[in-house]
Enzyme design. Sequence first.
Site, PDB file in Angstrom:
ATOM      1  CE  LYS A  13      20.264  12.487 -29.870  1.00  0.00           C
ATOM      2  NZ  LYS A  13      19.558  11.773 -30.956  1.00  0.00           N
ATOM      3  NE  ARG A  88      20.279  17.716 -33.891  1.00  0.00           N
ATOM      4  CZ  ARG A  88      19.422  17.359 -32.930  1.00  0.00           C
ATOM      5  NH1 ARG A  88      19.554  17.818 -31.713  1.00  0.00           N
ATOM      6  NH2 ARG A  88      18.430  16.539 -33.212  1.00  0.00           N
ATOM      7  NE  ARG A 160      10.245  15.658 -31.493  1.00  0.00           N
ATOM      8  CZ  ARG A 160      11.561  15.511 -31.356  1.00  0.00           C
ATOM      9  NH1 ARG A 160      12.057  14.942 -30.279  1.00  0.00           N
ATOM     10  NH2 ARG A 160      12.379  15.929 -32.300  1.00  0.00           N
TER      11      ARG A 160
HETATM   12  P1  ADP Z   1      16.248  10.563 -29.520  1.00  0.00           P
HETATM   13  O1  ADP Z   1      16.175  11.388 -28.253  1.00  0.00           O
HETATM   14  O2  ADP Z   1      17.622  10.018 -29.772  1.00  0.00           O
HETATM   15  O3  ADP Z   1      15.682  11.279 -30.718  1.00  0.00           O
HETATM   16  P2  ADP Z   1      14.200   8.896 -28.199  1.00  0.00           P
HETATM   17  O4  ADP Z   1      14.849   8.604 -26.884  1.00  0.00           O
HETATM   18  O5  ADP Z   1      13.089   9.869 -28.197  1.00  0.00           O
HETATM   19  O6  ADP Z   1      15.326   9.292 -29.308  1.00  0.00           O
HETATM   20  O7  ADP Z   1      13.719   7.500 -28.807  1.00  0.00           O
HETATM   21  C1  ADP Z   1      13.069   7.453 -30.073  1.00  0.00           C
HETATM   22  C2  ADP Z   1      11.928   6.432 -30.024  1.00  0.00           C
HETATM   23  O8  ADP Z   1      12.469   5.110 -29.927  1.00  0.00           O
HETATM   24  C3  ADP Z   1      10.996   6.609 -28.832  1.00  0.00           C
HETATM   25  O9  ADP Z   1       9.698   6.274 -29.267  1.00  0.00           O
HETATM   26  C4  ADP Z   1      11.540   5.592 -27.806  1.00  0.00           C
HETATM   27  O10 ADP Z   1      10.506   5.130 -26.922  1.00  0.00           O
HETATM   28  C5  ADP Z   1      12.035   4.468 -28.713  1.00  0.00           C
HETATM   29  N1  ADP Z   1      13.231   3.782 -28.202  1.00  0.00           N
HETATM   30  C6  ADP Z   1      14.308   4.321 -27.555  1.00  0.00           C
HETATM   31  N2  ADP Z   1      15.232   3.392 -27.275  1.00  0.00           N
HETATM   32  C7  ADP Z   1      14.739   2.215 -27.777  1.00  0.00           C
HETATM   33  C8  ADP Z   1      15.231   0.869 -27.807  1.00  0.00           C
HETATM   34  N3  ADP Z   1      16.432   0.541 -27.281  1.00  0.00           N
HETATM   35  N4  ADP Z   1      14.454  -0.074 -28.406  1.00  0.00           N
HETATM   36  C9  ADP Z   1      13.254   0.255 -28.957  1.00  0.00           C
HETATM   37  N5  ADP Z   1      12.734   1.510 -28.956  1.00  0.00           N
HETATM   38  C10 ADP Z   1      13.465   2.478 -28.370  1.00  0.00           C
HETATM   39  P1  AMP Z   2      15.682  16.785 -31.018  1.00  0.00           P
HETATM   40  O1  AMP Z   2      14.650  17.005 -29.966  1.00  0.00           O
HETATM   41  O2  AMP Z   2      17.075  16.622 -30.449  1.00  0.00           O
HETATM   42  O3  AMP Z   2      15.325  15.670 -31.976  1.00  0.00           O
HETATM   43  O4  AMP Z   2      15.723  18.135 -31.879  1.00  0.00           O
HETATM   44  C1  AMP Z   2      14.603  18.579 -32.588  1.00  0.00           C
HETATM   45  C2  AMP Z   2      14.996  19.710 -33.543  1.00  0.00           C
HETATM   46  O5  AMP Z   2      15.493  20.834 -32.769  1.00  0.00           O
HETATM   47  C3  AMP Z   2      16.114  19.389 -34.537  1.00  0.00           C
HETATM   48  O6  AMP Z   2      15.631  18.738 -35.703  1.00  0.00           O
HETATM   49  C4  AMP Z   2      16.649  20.789 -34.834  1.00  0.00           C
HETATM   50  O7  AMP Z   2      15.781  21.507 -35.711  1.00  0.00           O
HETATM   51  C5  AMP Z   2      16.545  21.479 -33.467  1.00  0.00           C
HETATM   52  N1  AMP Z   2      17.798  21.307 -32.682  1.00  0.00           N
HETATM   53  C6  AMP Z   2      17.932  20.612 -31.502  1.00  0.00           C
HETATM   54  N2  AMP Z   2      19.202  20.675 -31.076  1.00  0.00           N
HETATM   55  C7  AMP Z   2      19.899  21.405 -31.991  1.00  0.00           C
HETATM   56  C8  AMP Z   2      21.261  21.804 -32.114  1.00  0.00           C
HETATM   57  N3  AMP Z   2      22.185  21.445 -31.204  1.00  0.00           N
HETATM   58  N4  AMP Z   2      21.615  22.546 -33.192  1.00  0.00           N
HETATM   59  C9  AMP Z   2      20.702  22.926 -34.105  1.00  0.00           C
HETATM   60  N5  AMP Z   2      19.398  22.565 -34.064  1.00  0.00           N
HETATM   61  C10 AMP Z   2      18.992  21.818 -33.017  1.00  0.00           C
END
Ligand code: ADP
Ligand code: AMP
Length: 215
Positions: A13, A88, A160
């Site tokens: 995302k 969420r 993270r």
């Molecule tokens: P989210 O925001 O949904 O938690 P991220 O955008 O941070 O996910 O992506 C999670 C991990 O997967 C990151 O390390 C990113 O670089 C990698 N990633 C994202 N999209 C792809 C893809 N289509 N193929 C392989 N790796 C990806």
């Molecule tokens: P993310 O960066 O989207 O992976 O979110 C990291 C963490 O932030 C999650 O695991 C939750 O603990 C908190 N968080 C982010 N967005 C929300 C939401 N909309 N509602 C509740 N917790 C959230």
Amino acid sequence: MKIVLLGPPGAGKGTQAKSISNKYSIPHISTGDIFRYNITQMTPLGIEAKKYMDKGQLVPDDLTIDLIKDRLTQEDCKNGYLLDGYPRTVAQAESLKNALEANNEKLDCALLIDVPREFILDRMTGRRVCPSCGASYHIKYNPPKNGVNCDECGNEVIQRADDTASTVNNRLDVYEKQTSPLVEYYKGENQLLVVDGTQSINDVFKQICEKIEAI
Ligand code: ADP
Ligand code: AMP
């Protein structure tokens, strides 16, 4: 254009949000990024949110809903926005819908980046993020150009705190229980669009643009 991005943690995302936000000139609003910023600033919100984030749990709805209500009234949201990580829970989705309806508005779409659970552990444990601008990288699939520093702003990328194997599994359980019902919710609202998130980053972006432009 008002878009919600749906998908499990690690679906891509944040990665796609940067490109969508650039291409369609709408602000990328990530509740996770807002919480992480508040943690680094040690604000009361950050101190409270950290208790839940460290365990992979959701921050309570009342805190999160108020945060977004306030953010969406800011000037840069006038012509739309891209929500990443919000809503969420069904309560968050209902609150968003009510706030929009109060202004005779609605979402353009809820875009699900569909990625099965077996892909996620690898994506999240290999993720590295820029603590300054939030850009997301992957040690194998999308490393920063010099391997260490953010391509956008030059800061050193970090892992993270909640991207460890044990927390990731908990976050996936939380997603399945509390967030995945939103897929049916938005299907019921006739707003759901789905893309295959297992393809390359560029190919996922192409699918997203096609879906958005067909609305
Ligand atoms: P989210 O925001 O949904 O938690 P991220 O955008 O941070 O996910 O992506 C999670 C991990 O997967 C990151 O390390 C990113 O670089 C990698 N990633 C994202 N999209 C792809 C893809 N289509 N193929 C392989 N790796 C990806
Ligand atoms: P993310 O960066 O989207 O992976 O979110 C990291 C963490 O932030 C999650 O695991 C939750 O603990 C908190 N968080 C982010 N967005 C929300 C939401 N909309 N509602 C509740 N917790 C959230």
